[in-house]
Motif scaffolding. Structure first.
Motif, PDB file in Angstrom:
ATOM      1  N   ASN A  11       0.863  -1.173   0.000  1.00 22.60           N
ATOM      2  CA  ASN A  11       0.000   0.000   0.000  1.00 22.60           C
ATOM      3  C   ASN A  11       0.897   1.219   0.000  1.00 22.60           C
ATOM      4  OD1 ASN A  11      -2.408  -1.519   0.292  1.00 22.60           O
ATOM      5  ND2 ASN A  11      -1.912  -1.788   2.460  1.00 22.60           N
ATOM      6  N   VAL A  12       0.695   2.074  -0.954  1.00 19.58           N
ATOM      7  CA  VAL A  12       1.598   3.217  -1.077  1.00 19.58           C
ATOM      8  C   VAL A  12       0.806   4.506  -1.253  1.00 19.58           C
ATOM      9  CG1 VAL A  12       3.707   4.026  -2.173  1.00 19.58           C
ATOM     10  CG2 VAL A  12       3.025   1.650  -2.449  1.00 19.58           C
ATOM     11  N   VAL A  13       1.224   5.533  -0.557  1.00 20.33           N
ATOM     12  CA  VAL A  13       0.675   6.866  -0.778  1.00 20.33           C
ATOM     13  C   VAL A  13       1.794   7.725  -1.350  1.00 20.33           C
ATOM     14  CG1 VAL A  13      -0.315   8.910   0.285  1.00 20.33           C
ATOM     15  CG2 VAL A  13      -0.934   6.644   1.146  1.00 20.33           C
ATOM     16  N   GLY A  14       1.591   8.244  -2.533  1.00 21.75           N
ATOM     17  CA  GLY A  14       2.557   9.178  -3.109  1.00 21.75           C
ATOM     18  C   GLY A  14       2.097  10.587  -2.775  1.00 21.75           C
ATOM     19  N   ASP A  15       2.944  11.321  -2.083  1.00 26.34           N
ATOM     20  CA  ASP A  15       2.525  12.644  -1.600  1.00 26.34           C
ATOM     21  C   ASP A  15       3.491  13.718  -2.099  1.00 26.34           C
ATOM     22  OD1 ASP A  15       1.408  14.765  -0.251  1.00 26.34           O
ATOM     23  OD2 ASP A  15       1.891  14.045   1.759  1.00 26.34           O
ATOM     24  N   ASN A  16       2.939  14.700  -2.759  1.00 28.65           N
ATOM     25  CA  ASN A  16       3.757  15.814  -3.239  1.00 28.65           C
ATOM     26  C   ASN A  16       3.653  16.965  -2.234  1.00 28.65           C
ATOM     27  OD1 ASN A  16       5.310  17.448  -4.810  1.00 28.65           O
ATOM     28  ND2 ASN A  16       3.815  17.704  -6.465  1.00 28.65           N
ATOM     29  N   HIS A  17       4.701  17.104  -1.442  1.00 31.20           N
ATOM     30  CA  HIS A  17       4.698  18.096  -0.357  1.00 31.20           C
ATOM     31  C   HIS A  17       5.169  19.440  -0.924  1.00 31.20           C
ATOM     32  CE1 HIS A  17       4.677  19.028   3.933  1.00 31.20           C
ATOM     33  NE2 HIS A  17       5.819  19.672   3.761  1.00 31.20           N
ATOM     34  N   ILE A  18       4.298  20.079  -1.654  1.00 33.47           N
ATOM     35  CA  ILE A  18       4.713  21.279  -2.385  1.00 33.47           C
ATOM     36  C   ILE A  18       4.949  22.480  -1.461  1.00 33.47           C
ATOM     37  CG2 ILE A  18       3.634  20.658  -4.568  1.00 33.47           C
ATOM     38  CD1 ILE A  18       1.249  22.376  -3.788  1.00 33.47           C
ATOM     39  N   GLY A  19       5.861  23.341  -1.903  1.00 33.58           N
ATOM     40  CA  GLY A  19       6.147  24.569  -1.172  1.00 33.58           C
ATOM     41  C   GLY A  19       5.194  25.656  -1.650  1.00 33.58           C
ATOM     42  N   ASP A  20       4.069  25.787  -0.949  1.00 30.51           N
ATOM     43  CA  ASP A  20       3.051  26.717  -1.424  1.00 30.51           C
ATOM     44  C   ASP A  20       2.720  27.769  -0.369  1.00 30.51           C
ATOM     45  OD1 ASP A  20       1.823  25.193   0.457  1.00 30.51           O
ATOM     46  OD2 ASP A  20       0.205  24.468  -0.822  1.00 30.51           O
ATOM     47  N   TRP A  21       3.611  27.954   0.594  1.00 36.54           N
ATOM     48  CA  TRP A  21       3.253  28.830   1.702  1.00 36.54           C
ATOM     49  C   TRP A  21       4.459  29.605   2.213  1.00 36.54           C
ATOM     50  CZ3 TRP A  21      -1.403  30.262   2.844  1.00 36.54           C
ATOM     51  CH2 TRP A  21      -1.728  30.778   4.114  1.00 36.54           C
ATOM     52  N   GLY A  22       5.556  29.494   1.545  1.00 38.89           N
ATOM     53  CA  GLY A  22       6.794  30.041   2.092  1.00 38.89           C
ATOM     54  C   GLY A  22       7.051  31.494   1.718  1.00 38.89           C
ATOM     55  N   THR A  23       8.257  31.943   1.999  1.00 41.21           N
ATOM     56  CA  THR A  23       8.643  33.335   1.766  1.00 41.21           C
ATOM     57  C   THR A  23       8.543  33.728   0.298  1.00 41.21           C
ATOM     58  OG1 THR A  23      10.870  32.471   1.780  1.00 41.21           O
ATOM     59  CG2 THR A  23      10.187  33.685   3.715  1.00 41.21           C
ATOM     60  N   GLN A  24       8.640  32.731  -0.585  1.00 39.07           N
ATOM     61  CA  GLN A  24       8.589  33.089  -2.011  1.00 39.07           C
ATOM     62  C   GLN A  24       7.239  33.705  -2.373  1.00 39.07           C
ATOM     63  OE1 GLN A  24       8.585  30.054  -0.908  1.00 39.07           O
ATOM     64  NE2 GLN A  24       7.140  28.768  -2.009  1.00 39.07           N
ATOM     65  N   PHE A  25       6.186  33.345  -1.608  1.00 34.07           N
ATOM     66  CA  PHE A  25       4.898  33.952  -1.915  1.00 34.07           C
ATOM     67  C   PHE A  25       4.852  35.418  -1.516  1.00 34.07           C
ATOM     68  CE2 PHE A  25       3.003  29.978  -3.066  1.00 34.07           C
ATOM     69  CZ  PHE A  25       2.134  30.412  -4.050  1.00 34.07           C
ATOM     70  N   GLY A  26       5.580  35.749  -0.470  1.00 33.61           N
ATOM     71  CA  GLY A  26       5.691  37.150  -0.110  1.00 33.61           C
ATOM     72  C   GLY A  26       6.311  37.956  -1.240  1.00 33.61           C
ATOM     73  N   MET A  27       7.298  37.355  -1.856  1.00 29.17           N
ATOM     74  CA  MET A  27       7.973  38.025  -2.973  1.00 29.17           C
ATOM     75  C   MET A  27       7.000  38.222  -4.125  1.00 29.17           C
ATOM     76  SD  MET A  27      11.788  36.489  -3.174  1.00 29.17           S
ATOM     77  CE  MET A  27      12.805  36.271  -1.732  1.00 29.17           C
TER      78      MET A  27
END
Length: 663
Positions: free
Chosen positions: A160-176
């Motif tokens: 049983n496998v869960v493939g999870d894409n832990h994307i960076g969608d909340w970091g300092t780059q969004f401030g930029m």
RNA sequence: GCCCCCGUAGCUCAACUGGAUAGAGCAGCCGCCUUCUAAGCGGCAGGUUACAGGUUCGAUUCCUGUCGGGGGUACCA
């Protein structure tokens, strides 16, 4: 069926019968593992290497122990009589009639006789994890491609496998991006292509922030360079003492000082050059003058987003869908898939609780205003809350672990992340253990850096990281040239339509790119090269796709009814070395998959596929199929061809690579 | 300073975790297309596995030291 594992079982039984004194330090399970494929066909198909270490434990002559093992080993239904060679190697040759019956079984099974594992586990594979705001670049290939392959292989073997894409969608780059959007946006460009415009804004703001950071950094670098010069000057005044050891030490110090001076001067020069280039660009210089506090302002935008500021949150919600769609587009092209895409934003309202929890349990304490987890044997603590109250990626990772454990109760979590983060994961796993998550096997599946021809991280001539999309386009374009050339060269005239050529080029190009990455031992850095990647020979996806296409060509020309063939119990003939070698190779697929998962190294699978395809090429060269001397031999060889093609197709599919019918 | 990783054929890389003569591809040389795709096959040549010790039946693999390269190391991810 897995011949190797069956032999291991038999060996285990034989070893148990040969039990040493209970107090002897003998790892029976470890010894039973020591059945490996032979290096050289002249030693047979498999060899058992455990007689020597066992002899040591038993304090008996190794050949005598080997003989006793052979006497106890019940393998006559699988192998010819075992032989003992050298200091105590036991060589095994699989009986041809067994090979034939195993091939017949594989032919009728849509899993090629490969059984799912007896003990299925729950895995979570964490891979790819790009930053949403930044375009994916060359560095994201490895995580995506290696993770996807591990995911597919685990799943195929029944886990049983869960493939999870832990994307960076909340970091300092969004401030930029938000800052850029508020001050620099081009509305027409944004309407036309939001992702491209956001990406431009990110790069612009990042560049401006970099300018001021660089300016702040420059005096420090100069200071460091001066200090290095002083150290060098001091080292140069030291006269030889006559004491060999002391002089050697001094020489070392001198050399190091010289290196330091050189590298620090280079760092200063590079930074100066970068700043000067920006000053020299009037448009950039104007922005620099107008936004002197951009760094702090961008951070401020991030903080506002995190604290629920309505305007920023609304912008974030507006930006996300097109950004995610852009990622999806790349994944579609790469054939990389996930079950979940739970990024940093998903965990953001759980962070405070996680930090407090660690504090309450006495696992974390404040130091210099920051909340820290001090770990045994670790000099530097892991920070989970900054002195300004903001959380860090370590906090997110801990919250993620908590969530995953609660939701999926995994036996193992695999983080496919580059090797530079090994300290972070060491700390993270230690912290997870402190928190009581010790039943789960956390693993950092680390990998090396993609390098350019200069041995430095792969960059464009202008020094930018290489965008993933451009990389894919280039690979496909080059593949298209090769496909066209090859088709034109065909003695019977071109075989492929323009449409087919295009499809083949896409499959070959993307396959080559992925395979180049997967065939490398993941822990080492590797040099990126289109030429090597798309080479027409050697250990490449192209070579295997070619082998596959050649099989398919035989079936096409012969007008063979494959289903009927598979249903028949063909008496496969293994009378030439090429045929027997190919048969053994086909039957090793399951072993290869097993091996690829021992340390989660897909290159074990590529090595296997290369061997299989090589053996097929030899067979193809030496053994006429359609024009075989007898109808029986023709069927036998067709069977070998079909099994080869299916095995290649399966193996490549577990690497996330497609095949083509004609190329 | 401390920690981690790496050093294998001219080049790019393997080596099933301590096994037999260290293997591939590229580059070089020699052969093989009137016969199923030559994007192929067969062969030759190429090595003190950075160096020096140690552990043992046996070391590219484990240990120590030296040299060389890379990465990380308190509020980025």
């Amino acid at each position: 069926m897995n011949i190797r594992s069956r032999l291991r079982d038999r060996l285990q039984t034989a070893l148990e019968g040969l039990a040493p004194a209970p107090d002897a330090a003998v790892d029976l399970a470890g010894l039973a593992e020591m059945v490996v494929p032979s290096q050289d066909p002249k030693f047979g198909d498999y060899q058992i290497n455990c007689a020597m270490p066992l002899a040591k434990a038993l304090k008996r002559p190794p050949r005598e122990v080997a003989q006793e093992l052979v006497d106890r080993l019940q393998v006559d239904d699988l192998c010819e009589a075992p032989t003992i060679a050298g200091p105590g190697f036991i060589n095994l040759k699989v009986r041809d009639d067994r090979l034939v019956s195993l091939l017949q079984t594989a032919a009728k099974d849509d899993r090629l006789g490969i059984a799912p594992v007896a003990h299925r586990k729950q895995y979570i594979v964490d891979y790819s994890a790009p930053n949403v705001a930044k375009p994916m670049h060359v560095g994201h290939i490895r995580s995506s491609v290696i993770g996807d392959s591990i995911y597919r292989t685990l799943k195929f073997l029944g886990h049983n496998v869960v493939g999870d894409n832990h994307i960076g969608d909340w970091g300092t780059q969004f401030g930029m991006i938000i800052y850029g959007f508020k001050h620099f946006r081009d509305d027409a460009a944004y309407r036309a292509n939001p992702v491209a415009e956001l990406s431009r804004l990110y790069r612009l703001v990042n560049q401006l922030v970099g300018y001021f950071e660089g300016q702040a950094e420059l005096p420090k670098l100069r200071q460091k360079a001066d200090a290095a010069k002083a150290v060098l000057a001091a080292a140069q005044t030291i006269a030889p003492t006559g004491d060999k050891n002391v002089d050697k030490k001094n020489a070392q110090t001198l050399k190091k000082a010289q290196n330091d001076v050189e590298s620090s001067a280079k760092a200063v020069a590079e930074l100066q050059e970068k700043l000067a280039a920006m000053d020299a660009d009037p448009a950039v210089a104007k922005l620099i003058a107008a936004h002197p506090k951009i760094g702090a302002a961008a951070l401020e935008e991030t903080a506002k987003l995190h604290s629920g500021d309505e305007e920023n949150l609304k912008l974030w919600q507006e930006f996300m869908p097109p950004c995610l769609e852009a990622l999806e587009e790349t994944y579609r092209r790469l054939h990389v898939t996930f079950d979940e895409t739970l990024g940093e934003s998903f965990y953001h309202d759980r962070l405070a609780e996680v930090a407090e929890d660690f504090e309450r349990k006495g696992l974390a304490r404040e130091s210099d205003g920051a909340l820290c987890i001090f770990l045994p044997g670790q000099e530097t603590p892991m920070l989970i809350r900054k002195k300004d109250g903001a959380f860090l990626y370590a906090t997110t990772d801990l919250a993620t672990i908590k969530y995953r454990i609660e939701r999926w109760k995994p036996d193992a979590v695999l983080y496919v992340v580059d090797h530079r983060q090994s300290l972070h994961f060491e700390q993270l796993f230690a912290a997870a253990k402190l928190a009581g998550y010790d039943a789960c096997d956390f693993r950092h599946i680390s990998f090396g850096t993609v390098l350019g021809k200069d041995g430095r991280p792969y960059k464009t001539r202008s020094g930018d990281t290489v965008g993933l999309k451009g990389l894919l386009d280039e690979a496909v374009e080059r593949a298209a040239t090769i496909v066209a050339e090859n088709d034109e060269r065909n003695p019977e005239g071109p075989q492929l339509s323009a449409e087919e050529r295009k499809r083949v080029a896409e499959t070959v190009g993307i396959g080559a790119l992925k395979y180049a990455d997967l065939s490398q031992n993941r822990t080492s850095d590797y040099e990126f090269s289109y030429d090597k990647m798309l080479a027409m020979n050697g250990n490449t996806a192209t070579y295997m796709q070619y082998a596959y296409a050649r099989v398919r060509s035989i079936f096409r020309r012969g007008g063979v009814d494959i289903e009927a063939l598979r249903a028949k119990n063909i008496a496969i003939e293994l009378n030439t070395p090429a045929e027997r070698q190919l048969a053994v190779s086909i039957l090793r697929c399951e072993e290869a998959l097993e091996l690829a998962l021992v340390d989660f190294r897909p290159n074990q699978l590529t090595t296997y596929l290369f061997e299989l395809a090589s053996h097929y090429s030899t067979f193809f060269d030496q053994c006429p199929v359609l024009k075989a001397p007898t109808p029986e031999l023709r069927d036998s060889r067709l069977m070998l061809c079909d099994l080869t093609a299916r095995t290649i197709k399966l193996g490549l599919s577990l690497l996330g690579i497609d095949v083509v019918e004609q190329m």
